[in-house]
Design an enzyme around this catalytic site. Sequence first.
Site, PDB file in Angstrom:
ATOM      1  N   ARG A 116       0.808  -1.151   0.063  1.00  0.00           N
ATOM      2  CA  ARG A 116      -0.109   0.050   0.065  1.00  0.00           C
ATOM      3  C   ARG A 116       0.805   1.325   0.032  1.00  0.00           C
ATOM      4  NH1 ARG A 116      -3.664  -3.292   4.055  1.00  0.00           N
ATOM      5  NH2 ARG A 116      -1.588  -3.630   4.860  1.00  0.00           N
ATOM      6  N   ASP A 117       0.114   2.289  -0.339  1.00  0.00           N
ATOM      7  CA  ASP A 117       0.673   3.565  -0.660  1.00  0.00           C
ATOM      8  C   ASP A 117       0.792   4.278   1.027  1.00  0.00           C
ATOM      9  OD1 ASP A 117       1.895   6.123  -1.266  1.00  0.00           O
ATOM     10  OD2 ASP A 117       0.144   6.669  -2.354  1.00  0.00           O
ATOM     11  N   SER A 118       1.205   3.486   1.979  1.00  0.00           N
ATOM     12  CA  SER A 118       1.278   3.890   3.456  1.00  0.00           C
ATOM     13  C   SER A 118       2.637   3.714   4.087  1.00  0.00           C
ATOM     14  CB  SER A 118       0.054   3.188   4.137  1.00  0.00           C
ATOM     15  OG  SER A 118      -0.988   3.298   3.370  1.00  0.00           O
TER      16      SER A 118
END
Length: 546
Positions: free
Chosen positions: A60-62
């Site tokens: 994820r873009d986290s």
Amino acid sequence: MRNAGTLTKKTTQFRRLLDGNELDFLIDAHNGISAKVGEQAGFKGLWAGGLCMSAQYGVRDSNEASWTQVLEMLEFMADATSIPILLDGDTGYGNFNNVRRLVSKLEQRGIAAVCIEDKLYPKTNSFIDGNKQQLAEIDEFCSRIKAGKDAQSDDEFAIITRVEAFIAGWGLGEALRRAEAYHEAGSDGILIHSALTTPTEILAFKKEWGDRSPVVIVPTKYYATPTEVFREAGFSIVIWANHLLRAALTTMQDCATTLARDQNLLSIEDDIAPVKEIFRLQEASELQEAEERYLPSKNEEAHAIILAASRGTALGDLTADRPKTMVEVRGQPLLGHIVGAYNSAGIKNITVVRGYLPDTVNLPALNYIDNPDYADTGELLSLARALEADTSDGNDLYVSFGDVIFKRYILDIIAEPDDDFVIVVDTNWQDSVNLGRAADYVHCTESHSRNDFYRDVYLEQAGETIADKQRHGEWTGLLKVSKAGLPVFRDVVTELSVGPDSRDAKLYALLNELVRRGQRVRVVYTTGHWLDVDSVSDILAASNFT
Ligand code: SPV
Ligand code: MG
């Protein structure tokens, strides 16, 4: 280095895009190959977006991929291209201290610019619950900007600051307040982000902001806006932030679904890039050229001819249904052992001359030439036939017999000298005499001694009838001809094969003719490490040959 010829520094190139009056475009790149695709399509810069960089790692873009993992991929991208890369550095991966370390690492890896956004680590993508995301305190964020600017060693390295006020649900006032503070702190440009499907927010911002510093936008959500609108509003850079990954994804999904369903490559082959397109992007031909420059005498290009036409009547019933070369020792034919030795020395281009029961000589990955007159012709004519068919004079040629097995060691010692003609001679010639069998004896310029280390030994004469006193050894049948020696070698073989004694000529006649013509035939001595299989007892000996 592929980019060594780039005249303009990547940081300078990026500055021109950012500060110039034209509207410029960056395209999403998330690995080496997509970076190349972007550059080759004509883009003047690349956006290494957190969304796609994380997605290509399958996370994820986290901030699930660490910043050093991002850095590692960036290095491949920078190496693969000559245009500048703007990294989406998320929040800077921490506080001011993390930002300054990031900036120096990016400079070291050839990245031209970084964009940091005014959120807190770990962040998440702006289009996922954007308004739940907490913005950084302005002062704290400004310390990240200042530390980053202080850390850069190239004046032209750019730090873009991304204002997330609209994303977090704040209005134009907050966006402007933040932009002004970041500008004051040293930011080189503002990325104003919006999740609306119309450009209302970013246009309002630009109108108020004017030209205080360049403004960058990411129109993923307001994609229907004509580009002319951005140009007229005076934006500096438009980022197409995720479109290469999305395009690839659609094609990959279609391809995987079709293959899972059809179990047949025909249904997709015409719709996907050919393998040679991958090679082109990888610049495979450059490596081939380099190999030619740096690896001039590779054994892969060497070729071998194995003379295996005769039946080997001395082996009796063992050769009733196959020639001697196919008689098995330790679970594989003699020919298999010989081919194995050549292969282990990197020699794959092998031609076998067959004669007796040719169809039974059928090991894979070999070239075959038949000598139908094998019964009443000798080795020389077999060799002549092979040479007529094998015109691959690219590198060294090895010649040996189909009933002589040898260890890899023999190939190593014959490969070493760069003379045009090299033969391997066994010092232990008495063995053949004691066994009472025919052998090709040699008389050389010197007998084997410790002097071999520093004195080169050459052939004087070869033959079956060389007097005892003159004998320095027994020829193993192994001969190497260099690329430079091949034309003379071909000449001599052709001449001898039409001569009066040609029909039953033995190979040693060739060696003698080379010497007669003034060619130097280099001798390397061995003791053992090879076996000439002539009789049933030789087969037994071969079984112990390890
Ligand atoms: C990215 O590409 O990772 C971005 C832009 O940050 S966006 O996904 O629109 O937030
Ligand atoms: Mg991002």
